[in-house]
Design a protein around this motif. Structure first.
Motif, PDB file in Angstrom:
ATOM      1  N   VAL A 235       0.862  -1.187   0.000  1.00  0.00           N
ATOM      2  CA  VAL A 235       0.000   0.000   0.000  1.00  0.00           C
ATOM      3  C   VAL A 235       0.894   1.230   0.000  1.00  0.00           C
ATOM      4  N   MET A 236       0.662   2.134  -0.958  1.00  0.00           N
ATOM      5  CA  MET A 236       1.479   3.339  -1.079  1.00  0.00           C
ATOM      6  C   MET A 236       0.624   4.512  -1.525  1.00  0.00           C
ATOM      7  N   ASP A 340      -6.843   0.433   5.922  1.00  0.00           N
ATOM      8  CA  ASP A 340      -5.602   1.197   6.044  1.00  0.00           C
ATOM      9  C   ASP A 340      -5.674   2.287   7.099  1.00  0.00           C
ATOM     10  N   VAL A 341      -6.861   2.579   7.611  1.00  0.00           N
ATOM     11  CA  VAL A 341      -7.007   3.710   8.527  1.00  0.00           C
ATOM     12  C   VAL A 341      -6.140   3.540   9.763  1.00  0.00           C
ATOM     13  N   ASP A 343      -3.558   1.596  10.351  1.00  0.00           N
ATOM     14  CA  ASP A 343      -2.116   1.511  10.089  1.00  0.00           C
ATOM     15  C   ASP A 343      -1.535   2.835   9.635  1.00  0.00           C
ATOM     16  N   CYS A 344      -2.249   3.536   8.759  1.00  0.00           N
ATOM     17  CA  CYS A 344      -1.667   4.714   8.116  1.00  0.00           C
ATOM     18  C   CYS A 344      -1.822   5.995   8.907  1.00  0.00           C
ATOM     19  N   LEU A 345      -2.904   6.129   9.666  1.00  0.00           N
ATOM     20  CA  LEU A 345      -3.129   7.364  10.400  1.00  0.00           C
ATOM     21  C   LEU A 345      -2.603   7.321  11.829  1.00  0.00           C
ATOM     22  N   GLN A 346      -2.040   6.214  12.221  1.00  0.00           N
ATOM     23  CA  GLN A 346      -1.503   6.147  13.583  1.00  0.00           C
ATOM     24  C   GLN A 346      -0.257   7.001  13.686  1.00  0.00           C
ATOM     25  N   PRO A 347      -0.011   7.637  14.859  1.00  0.00           N
ATOM     26  CA  PRO A 347       1.207   8.423  15.035  1.00  0.00           C
ATOM     27  C   PRO A 347       2.426   7.531  15.080  1.00  0.00           C
ATOM     28  N   ARG A 348       3.592   8.126  14.836  1.00  0.00           N
ATOM     29  CA  ARG A 348       4.836   7.362  14.898  1.00  0.00           C
ATOM     30  C   ARG A 348       5.060   6.840  16.308  1.00  0.00           C
TER      31      ARG A 348
END
Length: 348
Positions: A235-236, A340-341, A343-348
């Motif tokens: 996913v990119m 993807d929500v 995984d992708c929107l989580q903070p570092r």
């Protein structure tokens, strides 16, 4: 009358050792060469200037090469670097002083300076990349922060150059400076090889882009490649501009991204091996919409799902600056695949 840059460079070559002793005083003569650390007169042995040889052509007297950086040039370049000149006319003036030539006050600067060998090629791009510094902690960080981009961690393909050469165009003012600070971005292929660079020239105070006609330019082999953030995965996200993708990265730090640098190059983007779903950050203009349609068509042929990410304004950097990070993240949440929500929107 000696008045052209080539005439002055040739005359400097006839006095090459004297030029080196004056402008590269931290070096020394070794056989037929003057050895020093670099063009900025750092002690060392990486850079060598020919003190003997033919008067013209490849390998002629006065020509120099830096084995560490790959830079090369003539004695006019050494004078420019040693004196910190921002305009080539200042270098010509200094060279005339050194050679005791008439200064020709009021004579317009010669802007027909020859280009260096291989200018604009992937090799030239790699040389510029090698001469640039890490972006973290550099003045460029202040510029990006002013664009709402505060987190530039894990951006290894971004660098900073304090005095990046700018070649004036026909739309530039006659007295435009020819060196500015610049954000340097490496264009790479899937294997991580640098094929080109993108330069964004910046104002000296980092409050915006440099006051030149073309503050953004790229060189090298760009087609199919781009500026990458994170490692490729199934996913990119892809889009046009560097600042657009960095803005998205503020809200989606875990998603790998690539900036193709233009709508035309976005349509020709090479798909990484294993890619299953591609989010396309569309600029809000006809070119951006057309790029998405063409890229989505190519992706469908490869069985890759594409999802458009649409900004409210002209691009996502404008959205970030106008609405803030929380609002941008919430808007993206509504457009992402539900898988993807988290995984992708989580903070570092």
């Amino acid at each position: 009358m000696i008045d052209s840059p080539s005439d002055i460079a040739r005359r400097l070559g006839e006095n090459a050792e004297a030029v080196c002793r004056h402008y590269l005083s931290n070096g020394r003569r070794e056989g037929q060469y003057w050895m020093v650390g670099d063009v900025r007169n750092t002690p060392g042995r990486s850079l060598y200037v020919r003190l003997a040889g033919p008067r013209e052509g490849r390998g002629s007297v006065g020509k120099w090469s830096d084995a560490a950086s790959g830079e090369h040039g003539d004695l006019l370049d050494i004078i420019a670097a040693s004196c910190g000149h921002l305009a080539f006319s200042d270098t010509l003036l200094e060279a005339r002083r050194f050679l005791s030539l008439p200064l020709e006050l009021g004579h317009p600067p010669d802007r027909t300076r020859r280009t260096r060998t291989n200018a604009g090629t992937p090799e030239a791009a790699r040389r510029l990349w090698a001469r640039s510094l890490p972006v973290g902690g550099s003045p460029t960080a202040a510029y990006l922060a002013g664009r709402g981009i505060a987190d530039i961690s894990d951006c290894r393909w971004l660098r900073f150059h304090a005095r990046c050469f700018y070649r004036p165009g026909v739309d530039d003012a006659p007295d435009v400076r020819t060196a500015w600070p610049a954000l340097i971005a490496a264009v790479t292929d899937d294997l991580g090889s640098v094929t080109g660079v993108h330069r964004t020239w910046l104002h000296s105070d980092m409050t915006g882009k440099a006051p030149v006609a073309s503050p953004r330019r790229a060189m090298g082999n760009l087609l199919g490649h781009g500026v990458r953030f994170g490692n490729a995965g199934p996913v990119m996200a892809a889009g046009e501009g560097i600042e657009t993708m960095l803005s998205l990265r503020q809200a989606m730090p875990a998603m790998p991204m690539i900036a193709a640098l233009s709508a035309a190059h976005l349509t020709a983007l090479e798909f990484p091996v294993g890619l299953k779903r591609l989010y396309v950050a569309c600029d809000n203009d006809p070119a951006g919409e057309g790029a998405y349609v063409k890229l989505a068509g190519r992706a469908t042929e490869r069985d890759i799902e594409t999802i458009a990410l649409l900004p409210e304004r002209d691009d996502f950097n404008s959205d970030l600056m106008a609405a803030g990070l929380d609002a941008l993240a919430e808007r993206l949440r509504s457009m992402l695949n539900v898988c993807d929500v988290a995984d992708c929107l989580q903070p570092r």
